[in-house]
Design a protein around this motif. Structure first.
Motif, PDB file in Angstrom:
ATOM      1  N   ASP A 118       0.838  -1.204   0.000  1.00 31.61           N
ATOM      2  CA  ASP A 118       0.000   0.000   0.000  1.00 31.61           C
ATOM      3  C   ASP A 118       0.874   1.256   0.000  1.00 31.61           C
ATOM      4  OD1 ASP A 118      -2.404  -1.297  -0.085  1.00 31.61           O
ATOM      5  OD2 ASP A 118      -2.952  -0.915   2.017  1.00 31.61           O
ATOM      6  N   PHE A 119       1.854   1.287   0.912  1.00 33.99           N
ATOM      7  CA  PHE A 119       2.715   2.472   1.008  1.00 33.99           C
ATOM      8  C   PHE A 119       3.508   2.660  -0.282  1.00 33.99           C
ATOM      9  CE2 PHE A 119       6.569   4.798   1.836  1.00 33.99           C
ATOM     10  CZ  PHE A 119       6.174   5.822   2.686  1.00 33.99           C
ATOM     11  N   GLN A 120       4.099   1.540  -0.756  1.00 32.84           N
ATOM     12  CA  GLN A 120       4.970   1.621  -1.940  1.00 32.84           C
ATOM     13  C   GLN A 120       4.197   2.140  -3.155  1.00 32.84           C
ATOM     14  OE1 GLN A 120       8.326   0.329  -2.260  1.00 32.84           O
ATOM     15  NE2 GLN A 120       8.498   0.073  -0.050  1.00 32.84           N
ATOM     16  N   ASN A 121       2.938   1.722  -3.281  1.00 30.40           N
ATOM     17  CA  ASN A 121       2.155   2.164  -4.433  1.00 30.40           C
ATOM     18  C   ASN A 121       1.796   3.648  -4.325  1.00 30.40           C
ATOM     19  OD1 ASN A 121       0.895   1.501  -6.950  1.00 30.40           O
ATOM     20  ND2 ASN A 121      -1.065   1.812  -5.902  1.00 30.40           N
ATOM     21  N   ILE A 122       1.451   4.076  -3.116  1.00 31.60           N
ATOM     22  CA  ILE A 122       1.178   5.505  -2.921  1.00 31.60           C
ATOM     23  C   ILE A 122       2.439   6.311  -3.229  1.00 31.60           C
ATOM     24  CG2 ILE A 122       0.589   7.293  -1.213  1.00 31.60           C
ATOM     25  CD1 ILE A 122      -1.046   5.004   0.255  1.00 31.60           C
ATOM     26  N   ALA A 123       3.576   5.848  -2.693  1.00 36.84           N
ATOM     27  CA  ALA A 123       4.835   6.574  -2.882  1.00 36.84           C
ATOM     28  C   ALA A 123       5.218   6.658  -4.360  1.00 36.84           C
ATOM     29  CB  ALA A 123       5.952   5.901  -2.081  1.00 36.84           C
ATOM     30  N   ALA A 124       5.027   5.547  -5.098  1.00 36.45           N
ATOM     31  CA  ALA A 124       5.379   5.550  -6.524  1.00 36.45           C
ATOM     32  C   ALA A 124       4.508   6.537  -7.291  1.00 36.45           C
ATOM     33  CB  ALA A 124       5.221   4.141  -7.097  1.00 36.45           C
ATOM     34  N   ASN A 125       3.218   6.573  -6.980  1.00 34.55           N
ATOM     35  CA  ASN A 125       2.301   7.503  -7.654  1.00 34.55           C
ATOM     36  C   ASN A 125       2.634   8.956  -7.323  1.00 34.55           C
ATOM     37  OD1 ASN A 125      -0.261   6.305  -9.169  1.00 34.55           O
ATOM     38  ND2 ASN A 125       0.375   4.856  -7.586  1.00 34.55           N
ATOM     39  N   VAL A 126       2.931   9.216  -6.063  1.00 37.05           N
ATOM     40  CA  VAL A 126       3.259  10.582  -5.650  1.00 37.05           C
ATOM     41  C   VAL A 126       4.542  11.030  -6.337  1.00 37.05           C
ATOM     42  CG1 VAL A 126       4.040  11.992  -3.689  1.00 37.05           C
ATOM     43  CG2 VAL A 126       2.036  10.503  -3.441  1.00 37.05           C
ATOM     44  N   LYS A 127       5.532  10.144  -6.356  1.00 33.70           N
ATOM     45  CA  LYS A 127       6.822  10.493  -6.942  1.00 33.70           C
ATOM     46  C   LYS A 127       6.675  10.783  -8.440  1.00 33.70           C
ATOM     47  CE  LYS A 127      11.576   9.693  -6.955  1.00 33.70           C
ATOM     48  NZ  LYS A 127      12.730   9.345  -6.244  1.00 33.70           N
ATOM     49  N   ALA A 128       5.905   9.949  -9.146  1.00 41.61           N
ATOM     50  CA  ALA A 128       5.732  10.142 -10.588  1.00 41.61           C
ATOM     51  C   ALA A 128       5.052  11.473 -10.889  1.00 41.61           C
ATOM     52  CB  ALA A 128       4.919   8.991 -11.168  1.00 41.61           C
ATOM     53  N   ALA A 129       4.133  11.866 -10.023  1.00 41.29           N
ATOM     54  CA  ALA A 129       3.338  13.062 -10.322  1.00 41.29           C
ATOM     55  C   ALA A 129       3.924  14.326  -9.716  1.00 41.29           C
ATOM     56  CB  ALA A 129       1.913  12.873  -9.811  1.00 41.29           C
ATOM     57  N   ALA A 130       4.590  14.207  -8.581  1.00 36.02           N
ATOM     58  CA  ALA A 130       4.964  15.424  -7.846  1.00 36.02           C
ATOM     59  C   ALA A 130       6.432  15.438  -7.412  1.00 36.02           C
ATOM     60  CB  ALA A 130       4.054  15.580  -6.628  1.00 36.02           C
ATOM     61  N   GLY A 131       7.199  14.413  -7.755  1.00 35.14           N
ATOM     62  CA  GLY A 131       8.620  14.400  -7.397  1.00 35.14           C
ATOM     63  C   GLY A 131       8.845  14.019  -5.948  1.00 35.14           C
ATOM     64  N   ASP A 132       9.927  14.552  -5.381  1.00 36.92           N
ATOM     65  CA  ASP A 132      10.349  14.104  -4.044  1.00 36.92           C
ATOM     66  C   ASP A 132       9.610  14.807  -2.918  1.00 36.92           C
ATOM     67  OD1 ASP A 132      12.171  12.076  -4.584  1.00 36.92           O
ATOM     68  OD2 ASP A 132      13.674  13.550  -5.204  1.00 36.92           O
ATOM     69  N   VAL A 133       8.373  14.410  -2.686  1.00 37.87           N
ATOM     70  CA  VAL A 133       7.600  14.928  -1.555  1.00 37.87           C
ATOM     71  C   VAL A 133       7.802  13.951  -0.389  1.00 37.87           C
ATOM     72  CG1 VAL A 133       5.270  15.509  -0.768  1.00 37.87           C
ATOM     73  CG2 VAL A 133       5.894  15.838  -3.167  1.00 37.87           C
ATOM     74  N   PRO A 134       8.071  14.446   0.830  1.00 39.29           N
ATOM     75  CA  PRO A 134       8.175  13.505   1.947  1.00 39.29           C
ATOM     76  C   PRO A 134       6.849  12.780   2.201  1.00 39.29           C
ATOM     77  CG  PRO A 134       8.353  15.790   2.722  1.00 39.29           C
ATOM     78  CD  PRO A 134       8.307  15.838   1.220  1.00 39.29           C
ATOM     79  N   ILE A 135       6.947  11.503   2.535  1.00 39.63           N
ATOM     80  CA  ILE A 135       5.752  10.675   2.771  1.00 39.63           C
ATOM     81  C   ILE A 135       5.944   9.880   4.051  1.00 39.63           C
ATOM     82  CG2 ILE A 135       4.179   8.974   1.761  1.00 39.63           C
ATOM     83  CD1 ILE A 135       5.438   9.441  -0.926  1.00 39.63           C
ATOM     84  N   LEU A 136       4.969   9.946   4.938  1.00 35.69           N
ATOM     85  CA  LEU A 136       5.039   9.161   6.177  1.00 35.69           C
ATOM     86  C   LEU A 136       3.840   8.217   6.253  1.00 35.69           C
ATOM     87  CD1 LEU A 136       6.268  11.890   8.687  1.00 35.69           C
ATOM     88  CD2 LEU A 136       7.547   9.879   7.907  1.00 35.69           C
TER      89      LEU A 136
END
Ligand SMILES: Nc1ncnc2c1ncn2[C@@H]1O[C@H](COP(=O)(O)OP(=O)(O)O)[C@@H](O)[C@H]1O
Ligand SMILES: [Mg+2]
Length: 217
Positions: A146-164
């Motif tokens: 779940d986390f990895q998929n959210i992180a991959a989507n965020v990174k593709a769309a918005a770059g290096d945003v911190p995610i917790l």
């Protein structure tokens, strides 16, 4: 410190995050929802409630407030833009479900476009659950699919945003039933202290992030 918790998606988990912060840190609450729940447990003089189209006043330096905001950003959503402009940190909750991912990413893009916004952004990858057959060290939910998929989507769309990470937990309903923060629930009850230890540690990581942003000012 001024913090906005925002996503255009309803049921993302904005209100429990904002509420936990307000209860633990004694922040005031700003809301643009007519039917909010804060009256019963936040003192009147610490609630700022208005409509989507009304701007929040400029909150004086030294007053701590968390804005819990619903609705889409538009030319008329003055509540959202006025809160974003004065916030040092925006927390965007996103969970691993198609509609939440889409609107979460749309929300990140919209926030970046708001004129006058110069705060930082934190994504809370929330409602994380173990999928069937999945094994990982449950001390570290960043390993979950779940986390990895959210992180991959965020990174593709918005770059290096911190995610917790925030795991799926009933505690996000209990906060409102008992009108206590996660930390307060744990202090009041030894069983709750045990049951909620992981989600409490995850929320502490969010507090550390908030403190880092605050100290960097
Ligand atoms: N990490 C989580 N684990 C389990 N349930 C959650 C989590 N975060 C939020 N929820 C639940 O999801 C539901 C929707 O949250 P809500 O507060 O309405 O979101 P929003 O304020 O973004 O509209 C609530 O019942 C809430 O308790
Ligand atoms: Mg809400």
């Amino acid at each position: 410190m001024k913090i906005t918790v925002y996503s255009a998606k309803g049921s993302a988990g904005k209100t429990p995050i904002a509420t936990n912060i307000a209860l633990d840190r004694e922040y005031a609450i700003g809301t643009n929802e007519a039917f909010h729940v804060f009256d019963s447990f936040i003192p009147d003089d610490r609630i700022l409630a208005l409509d989507l189209t009304e701007p929040f006043p400029e909150i004086p330096e030294g007053i701590d407030i968390v804005f819990d905001l619903a609705g889409a950003i538009s030319a008329a959503s003055h509540s959202i833009t006025s809160a974003l402009k004065q916030s040092e940190l925006v927390i965007v909750p996103i969970f691993n479900e198609v509609k939440s991912l889409n609107s979460g990413i749309g929300t990140l893009r919209e926030i970046a476009k708001v004129e006058g916004f110069n705060g930082s952004v934190l994504v809370a990858a929330t409602k994380l659950q173990k999928q069937s057959g999945e094994t990982f060290d449950t001390d570290d939910w960043t390993q979950s699919r779940d986390f990895q998929n959210i992180a991959a989507n965020v990174k593709a769309a918005a770059g290096d945003v911190p995610i917790l990470p925030l795991k799926f937990s009933k505690v996000f309903d209990v906060i409102f039933e008992k009108e206590m923060s996660i930390a307060q629930l744990r202090e009041a009850d030894a069983l709750a202290a045990y049951t909620y230890r992981d989600v409490a540690a995850q929320f502490d990581a969010i507090y550390n992030h908030i403190d880092e942003v605050s100290n960097a000012k």
